[in-house]
Design a protein around this motif. Structure first.
Motif, PDB file in Angstrom:
ATOM      1  N   PHE A 172       0.838  -1.205   0.000  1.00 52.39           N
ATOM      2  CA  PHE A 172       0.000   0.000   0.000  1.00 52.39           C
ATOM      3  C   PHE A 172       0.874   1.257   0.000  1.00 52.39           C
ATOM      4  CE2 PHE A 172      -1.989   3.311   2.651  1.00 52.39           C
ATOM      5  CZ  PHE A 172      -3.184   3.526   1.985  1.00 52.39           C
ATOM      6  N   LEU A 173       1.914   1.258   0.826  1.00 51.29           N
ATOM      7  CA  LEU A 173       2.800   2.422   0.932  1.00 51.29           C
ATOM      8  C   LEU A 173       3.635   2.603  -0.335  1.00 51.29           C
ATOM      9  CD1 LEU A 173       3.981   1.954   4.625  1.00 51.29           C
ATOM     10  CD2 LEU A 173       2.361   3.651   3.761  1.00 51.29           C
ATOM     11  N   LYS A 174       4.090   1.499  -0.912  1.00 49.23           N
ATOM     12  CA  LYS A 174       4.852   1.603  -2.160  1.00 49.23           C
ATOM     13  C   LYS A 174       4.006   2.256  -3.254  1.00 49.23           C
ATOM     14  CE  LYS A 174       7.808  -2.441  -1.284  1.00 49.23           C
ATOM     15  NZ  LYS A 174       8.095  -3.846  -1.674  1.00 49.23           N
ATOM     16  N   ASN A 175       2.736   1.877  -3.318  1.00 46.85           N
ATOM     17  CA  ASN A 175       1.838   2.478  -4.308  1.00 46.85           C
ATOM     18  C   ASN A 175       1.593   3.952  -4.007  1.00 46.85           C
ATOM     19  OD1 ASN A 175       1.566   0.056  -5.714  1.00 46.85           O
ATOM     20  ND2 ASN A 175      -0.208  -0.586  -4.519  1.00 46.85           N
ATOM     21  N   LYS A 176       1.393   4.253  -2.742  1.00 56.18           N
ATOM     22  CA  LYS A 176       1.092   5.636  -2.343  1.00 56.18           C
ATOM     23  C   LYS A 176       2.277   6.563  -2.614  1.00 56.18           C
ATOM     24  CE  LYS A 176      -0.100   8.380   1.794  1.00 56.18           C
ATOM     25  NZ  LYS A 176      -1.091   9.251   1.166  1.00 56.18           N
ATOM     26  N   TYR A 177       3.480   6.081  -2.353  1.00 52.76           N
ATOM     27  CA  TYR A 177       4.675   6.926  -2.460  1.00 52.76           C
ATOM     28  C   TYR A 177       5.533   6.601  -3.680  1.00 52.76           C
ATOM     29  CZ  TYR A 177       3.398   8.479   2.189  1.00 52.76           C
ATOM     30  OH  TYR A 177       2.714   9.016   3.260  1.00 52.76           O
ATOM     31  N   ASP A 178       4.910   6.002  -4.691  1.00 46.92           N
ATOM     32  CA  ASP A 178       5.585   5.748  -5.969  1.00 46.92           C
ATOM     33  C   ASP A 178       6.887   4.962  -5.790  1.00 46.92           C
ATOM     34  OD1 ASP A 178       3.592   7.266  -7.289  1.00 46.92           O
ATOM     35  OD2 ASP A 178       4.677   9.104  -6.804  1.00 46.92           O
ATOM     36  N   ASN A 179       6.858   4.048  -4.837  1.00 49.56           N
ATOM     37  CA  ASN A 179       8.017   3.199  -4.564  1.00 49.56           C
ATOM     38  C   ASN A 179       9.272   4.022  -4.228  1.00 49.56           C
ATOM     39  OD1 ASN A 179       8.752   0.492  -4.238  1.00 49.56           O
ATOM     40  ND2 ASN A 179       9.786   0.423  -6.228  1.00 49.56           N
ATOM     41  N   ASP A 180       9.069   5.185  -3.631  1.00 52.19           N
ATOM     42  CA  ASP A 180      10.152   6.128  -3.351  1.00 52.19           C
ATOM     43  C   ASP A 180      10.247   6.352  -1.840  1.00 52.19           C
ATOM     44  OD1 ASP A 180      11.854   8.313  -3.054  1.00 52.19           O
ATOM     45  OD2 ASP A 180      11.108   9.319  -4.863  1.00 52.19           O
ATOM     46  N   LEU A 181      11.277   5.798  -1.215  1.00 55.96           N
ATOM     47  CA  LEU A 181      11.439   5.940   0.236  1.00 55.96           C
ATOM     48  C   LEU A 181      11.717   7.382   0.646  1.00 55.96           C
ATOM     49  CD1 LEU A 181      13.437   2.745   1.298  1.00 55.96           C
ATOM     50  CD2 LEU A 181      11.127   3.395   2.015  1.00 55.96           C
ATOM     51  N   ASP A 182      12.327   8.164  -0.237  1.00 58.82           N
ATOM     52  CA  ASP A 182      12.558   9.573   0.100  1.00 58.82           C
ATOM     53  C   ASP A 182      11.225  10.298   0.298  1.00 58.82           C
ATOM     54  OD1 ASP A 182      15.288   9.302   0.034  1.00 58.82           O
ATOM     55  OD2 ASP A 182      15.479   9.970  -2.057  1.00 58.82           O
ATOM     56  N   LYS A 183      10.254   9.998  -0.574  1.00 53.42           N
ATOM     57  CA  LYS A 183       8.929  10.614  -0.420  1.00 53.42           C
ATOM     58  C   LYS A 183       8.281  10.176   0.883  1.00 53.42           C
ATOM     59  CE  LYS A 183       7.657  11.218  -5.297  1.00 53.42           C
ATOM     60  NZ  LYS A 183       6.670  10.828  -6.353  1.00 53.42           N
ATOM     61  N   TRP A 189       8.297  12.503   8.193  1.00 51.30           N
ATOM     62  CA  TRP A 189       9.297  13.271   8.934  1.00 51.30           C
ATOM     63  C   TRP A 189      10.282  12.319   9.625  1.00 51.30           C
ATOM     64  CZ3 TRP A 189       9.999  17.749   7.172  1.00 51.30           C
ATOM     65  CH2 TRP A 189      10.726  18.714   7.842  1.00 51.30           C
ATOM     66  N   GLY A 190      10.852  11.454   8.788  1.00 48.61           N
ATOM     67  CA  GLY A 190      11.672  10.357   9.268  1.00 48.61           C
ATOM     68  C   GLY A 190      12.836  10.701  10.169  1.00 48.61           C
ATOM     69  N   PRO A 191      13.544  11.832   9.938  1.00 47.43           N
ATOM     70  CA  PRO A 191      14.696  12.114  10.808  1.00 47.43           C
ATOM     71  C   PRO A 191      14.341  12.293  12.283  1.00 47.43           C
ATOM     72  CG  PRO A 191      14.864  13.387   8.778  1.00 47.43           C
ATOM     73  CD  PRO A 191      13.500  12.746   8.790  1.00 47.43           C
ATOM     74  N   PHE A 192      13.065  12.571  12.578  1.00 46.14           N
ATOM     75  CA  PHE A 192      12.674  12.731  13.979  1.00 46.14           C
ATOM     76  C   PHE A 192      12.943  11.436  14.740  1.00 46.14           C
ATOM     77  CE2 PHE A 192       9.462  12.272  17.346  1.00 46.14           C
ATOM     78  CZ  PHE A 192       9.764  13.388  18.115  1.00 46.14           C
ATOM     79  N   TRP A 193      13.723  11.523  15.816  1.00 40.71           N
ATOM     80  CA  TRP A 193      14.086  10.375  16.647  1.00 40.71           C
ATOM     81  C   TRP A 193      14.685   9.227  15.812  1.00 40.71           C
ATOM     82  CZ3 TRP A 193       9.482   9.721  20.643  1.00 40.71           C
ATOM     83  CH2 TRP A 193       9.514  10.796  21.544  1.00 40.71           C
ATOM     84  N   SER A 194      15.343   9.596  14.736  1.00 38.63           N
ATOM     85  CA  SER A 194      16.038   8.613  13.897  1.00 38.63           C
ATOM     86  C   SER A 194      15.098   7.548  13.325  1.00 38.63           C
ATOM     87  CB  SER A 194      17.175   7.938  14.683  1.00 38.63           C
ATOM     88  OG  SER A 194      18.118   7.357  13.813  1.00 38.63           O
ATOM     89  N   HIS A 195      13.929   8.001  12.867  1.00 40.46           N
ATOM     90  CA  HIS A 195      12.958   7.070  12.291  1.00 40.46           C
ATOM     91  C   HIS A 195      13.071   6.966  10.770  1.00 40.46           C
ATOM     92  CE1 HIS A 195      10.649   5.705  15.708  1.00 40.46           C
ATOM     93  NE2 HIS A 195      10.583   6.935  16.184  1.00 40.46           N
ATOM     94  N   THR A 196      14.186   7.391  10.207  1.00 42.15           N
ATOM     95  CA  THR A 196      14.363   7.304   8.759  1.00 42.15           C
ATOM     96  C   THR A 196      14.346   5.836   8.313  1.00 42.15           C
ATOM     97  OG1 THR A 196      15.666   9.331   8.728  1.00 42.15           O
ATOM     98  CG2 THR A 196      15.896   7.852   6.837  1.00 42.15           C
ATOM     99  N   ILE A 197      13.572   5.552   7.271  1.00 41.00           N
ATOM    100  CA  ILE A 197      13.436   4.203   6.726  1.00 41.00           C
ATOM    101  C   ILE A 197      14.385   4.063   5.534  1.00 41.00           C
ATOM    102  CG2 ILE A 197      11.854   2.566   5.630  1.00 41.00           C
ATOM    103  CD1 ILE A 197      11.196   3.111   8.571  1.00 41.00           C
ATOM    104  N   THR A 198      15.211   3.025   5.538  1.00 43.87           N
ATOM    105  CA  THR A 198      16.152   2.805   4.433  1.00 43.87           C
ATOM    106  C   THR A 198      15.838   1.553   3.627  1.00 43.87           C
ATOM    107  OG1 THR A 198      17.677   1.656   5.939  1.00 43.87           O
ATOM    108  CG2 THR A 198      18.009   4.032   5.616  1.00 43.87           C
ATOM    109  N   ASP A 199      14.845   0.784   4.080  1.00 44.05           N
ATOM    110  CA  ASP A 199      14.419  -0.405   3.342  1.00 44.05           C
ATOM    111  C   ASP A 199      12.948  -0.651   3.674  1.00 44.05           C
ATOM    112  OD1 ASP A 199      13.918  -3.452   3.015  1.00 44.05           O
ATOM    113  OD2 ASP A 199      15.847  -3.144   2.010  1.00 44.05           O
ATOM    114  N   TRP A 200      12.166  -1.012   2.657  1.00 48.05           N
ATOM    115  CA  TRP A 200      10.725  -1.211   2.881  1.00 48.05           C
ATOM    116  C   TRP A 200      10.449  -2.258   3.959  1.00 48.05           C
ATOM    117  CZ3 TRP A 200       7.551   2.302   0.965  1.00 48.05           C
ATOM    118  CH2 TRP A 200       7.940   3.030  -0.156  1.00 48.05           C
ATOM    119  N   GLU A 201      11.332  -3.243   4.076  1.00 50.22           N
ATOM    120  CA  GLU A 201      11.120  -4.312   5.052  1.00 50.22           C
ATOM    121  C   GLU A 201      11.248  -3.813   6.496  1.00 50.22           C
ATOM    122  OE1 GLU A 201      10.039  -7.439   4.381  1.00 50.22           O
ATOM    123  OE2 GLU A 201       9.816  -6.583   2.365  1.00 50.22           O
TER     124      GLU A 201
END
Length: 686
Positions: A172-183, A189-201
């Motif tokens: 669902f998220l891949k479709n919503k964000y065009d398979n783009d983790l940066d989006k 707001w991933g940098p908050f408390w180091s919540h940046t995602i680097t892999d869909w898994e």
């Protein structure tokens, strides 16, 4: 007209949930039911809702003979049946043999078999089995002349956190964000408390342990739960659409209880697009000790108008109780007359049915003391049964006058469930005093008291035809919505909004630069801060020479072209604007900066009603607690005059109308006993 619209029926539906599968070893009960159905003036029954174990007692072995006989009995008295798909309560053999159907909770614990609605919407096996069951039901009963509509499952809700659902969430998220983790990371707001995602898994559904601080993820999870639920529903109905394309389909929506506000478990505005007819289950807490009967009636009316406006057509009351429920903290019986009155209110606000949960009280388990038409005494002589029969007779008399109903409202209130989700998540303001749904109901009450029709719209619906649009506490607002509101005012509409509006965007991120420019331009103000009150804090505002108490919230703001109608009277912002009016192009925009008592809403909206010349269905004078609502059909208005008080009320009719009961024209004073209802008629053009 939609060929699948059940309200083409020329009679109102009266009956309810019938569970003969509980009584298969009592043939005398099943015979008795048919006789009592006729005595109760009932004509429509929902069958099979929780009957999977009786329909398929073991995997692959189906048993329909008992249902054939039940349907024959209903048909023999000229009744209709609403056939339910039984997916709301799965049989035990399935849970044992195929544990993937069981839900996993937010703590990642697999449920055991029990209760109901604990199935996984992602389970391939469960989807396959529901389609198999529904295909067999459609093949067997799809051409039966007494089949009125399909009732899909029951009160969809809840969520699953199993591995299947985790994978579907990521898709669902891949479709919503065009398979783009940066989006995705920007939106969350991933940098908050180091919540940046680097892999869909790395993405998992929110866990209650520690509570998820990633509000964007929480919001997308709720969107996914709605998406997955609706997707499961769409899978369920595939065989029904294929085999019975002309039979309408519904599923029963509900409210959030015990608050009795709009349901927040799913996005009903999206779900409504997939059903042919809206139906919902209404259980107001009549005779409670926290609000008067008129306020309970107003809150019920709000929900009715909410469901009517979803498709702008009559809805069905799929469940109600003729007496008491079994799940309120206090399960109080309806007082004599309340069942008739509360049912007439449903009809007055657009329902084409009064259906009950349940027809006959269960003998065992959790619903054996839930209200029903037929009690354990099996009698047609007790108070509840007689009141049901009285209502059934009255519905037969009024059916022809109200079917085909349409209405046009000049006033709308905007409700947005996604904004509700985001506001509940917001870790600020008063954590226990947000009360979004209740706040909308309080604004609505001022119009209900004055008998002014109100639609409850979503941000996606066309608002251009309304004269007055009220948008309280729309915490989450996109720039697109802000421009839509601006255009509404620019073109001559009157807009009212309040504190805690327009603070975050559709990803639950605060707006860069503060309040959106279209809002600043439209309202002619600049909100600066929000003060949040303790219960002991006091402040007031004067409007039109009267002082009104403020509680919970106060917006500190500057007028930037707006006319100040009311000012704060104390604290460090004493003398600053609390209520403003701004003329913008052809329209006007009002901003209510503080949460004010109901007395203010009544005075403020009464002034607007007069200025805008908003008309009620019937010109009459009366005290609060009397409600007058109209159904328009076939060039005539059928008007329900209802007394939601415990005292005799005298109202004065300022126009001549036909009394439906006496057949005589009446004008002037009209007396209503406690819980009394009078139905009158007049030409739509009168």
């Amino acid at each position: 007209m939609d060929k699948r619209r059940v309200t083409d029926e020329k009679r109102l539906l009266h009956g309810g949930d019938y569970n003969p599968d509980q009584w298969l070893t009592y043939p005398d009960i099943l015979e008795e039911d048919v006789k009592l159905m006729k005595l109760a003036h009932t004509n429509t029954f929902s069958v099979g809702i929780f009957a999977w174990a009786a329909l398929e007692p073991e995997e692959g072995r189906y048993a329909f003979d008992w249902l054939d006989k039940v349907i024959e009995g209903i048909d023999s008295i000229g009744g209709r049946f609403i056939l339910a798909t039984p997916s709301g309560a799965r049989p035990a053999w399935m849970s044992k043999a195929h544990p993937e159907v069981l839900r996993t909770d937010a703590y990642r614990r697999k449920h055991l078999h029990g209760a109901r609605h604990n199935h996984c919407f992602s389970s391939p096996y469960y989807r396959e089995k529901t389609q198999e069951m529904n295909r067999k039901l459609a093949e067997r009963y799809g051409n039966h002349p007494a089949l009125l509509m399909w009732h899909i499952s029951n009160e969809y809700g809840g969520e699953c956190h199993c591995d299947l659902c985790q994978e579907n969430f990521r898709t669902f998220l891949k479709n919503k964000y065009d398979n783009d983790l940066d989006k995705l990371n920007h939106s969350w707001w991933g940098p908050f408390w180091s919540h940046t995602i680097t892999d869909w898994e790395q993405i998992e559904s929110p866990s209650p342990i520690g509570e998820s601080a990633v509000h964007g993820m929480n919001l997308d999870w709720r969107r996914f739960v709605s998406h997955q639920t609706i997707d499961f529903y769409k899978s369920e109905i595939e065989p029904l659409r294929e085999l019975t394309p002309s039979i309408p389909i519904t599923t029963n929506f509900m409210s959030d209880n015990p608050e009795f506000v709009p349901f927040t478990g799913l996005d009903y505005s999206e779900f409504a697009k997939e059903v042919d007819v809206i139906s919902w289950d209404a259980y107001p807490a009549w005779h409670n000790d926290w609000e008067d009967t008129a306020t309970t009636a107003s809150r019920t009316a709000f929900l009715n108008d909410h469901f009517y406006t979803m498709k702008n057509q009559p809805f069905l009351l799929m469940e109600s109780t003729p007496s008491a429920v079994n799940w309120h903290d206090v399960n109080k019986a309806k007082r004599p007359g309340m069942h008739y009155l509360s049912s007439m209110q449903m009809l007055a606000h657009g329902s084409d049915s009064i259906l009950y949960f349940q027809w006959r009280k269960s003998r065992g388990s959790s619903e054996k003391f839930h209200g029903a038409v037929v009690d354990h005494d099996r009698s047609s002589e007790n108070r509840v049964f007689k009141e049901v029969a009285q209502l059934g007779q009255a519905m037969e008399e009024v059916s022809e006058k109200v079917t085909g109903y349409r209405r046009v409202a000049d006033v709308a209130i905007l409700y947005d469930v996604e904004s509700d989700w985001a506001l509940k998540d917001a870790q600020g303001f008063g954590l226990k005093t947000k009360h979004y749904g209740e706040t909308l109901q309080k604004h609505y009450q001022s119009f209900w008291d004055k008998n002014i029709a109100v639609d409850i719209v979503t941000k996606e619906q066309d608002i251009s035809a309304y004269k007055l649009l009220i948008v309280p506490m729309l915490y989450m607002m996109s720039e697109e919505t802000a421009i839509t509101l601006q255009t509404f005012v620019k073109n001559g509409g009157t807009l009212v909004s309040t504190y805690l509006t327009g603070l975050v965007d559709e990803s639950d991120l605060t707006h860069m630069g503060g309040w959106l420019k279209p809002l600043r331009e439209t309202f002619g103000i600049e909100p600066l801060e929000t003060d949040t009150f303790y219960p002991s804090d006091k402040n007031t505002m004067v409007y039109k020479g009267f002082e009104y108490e403020i509680k919970d919230y106060a917006t500190i703001m500057e007028a930037k072209g707006a006319n100040v109608l009311g000012q704060y009277e104390s604290d460090f912002y004493e003398g600053t604007p609390a209520l403003t009016e701004h003329a913008y192009y052809e329209g006007k925009a009002y901003y209510i900066g503080a949460r004010l008592e109901q007395r203010f809403h009544d005075a403020f909206y009464e002034e607007l009603i007069k200025k805008m010349d908003l008309k009620p269905a019937l010109a009459a004078s009366h005290k609060r607690g009397v409600s007058i609502q109209s159904r328009e059909a076939n060039g005539m208005q059928t008007i329900f005059i209802m007394n939601f008080t415990e005292k005799t009320q005298t109202l004065t009719l300022h126009e001549r109308v036909l009394d439906s009961q006496s057949g005589e024209y009446i004008e002037g004073d009209l007396k209503l006993k406690p819980y009394d209802v009078r139905i009158v008629e007049k030409s739509k053009e009168a």
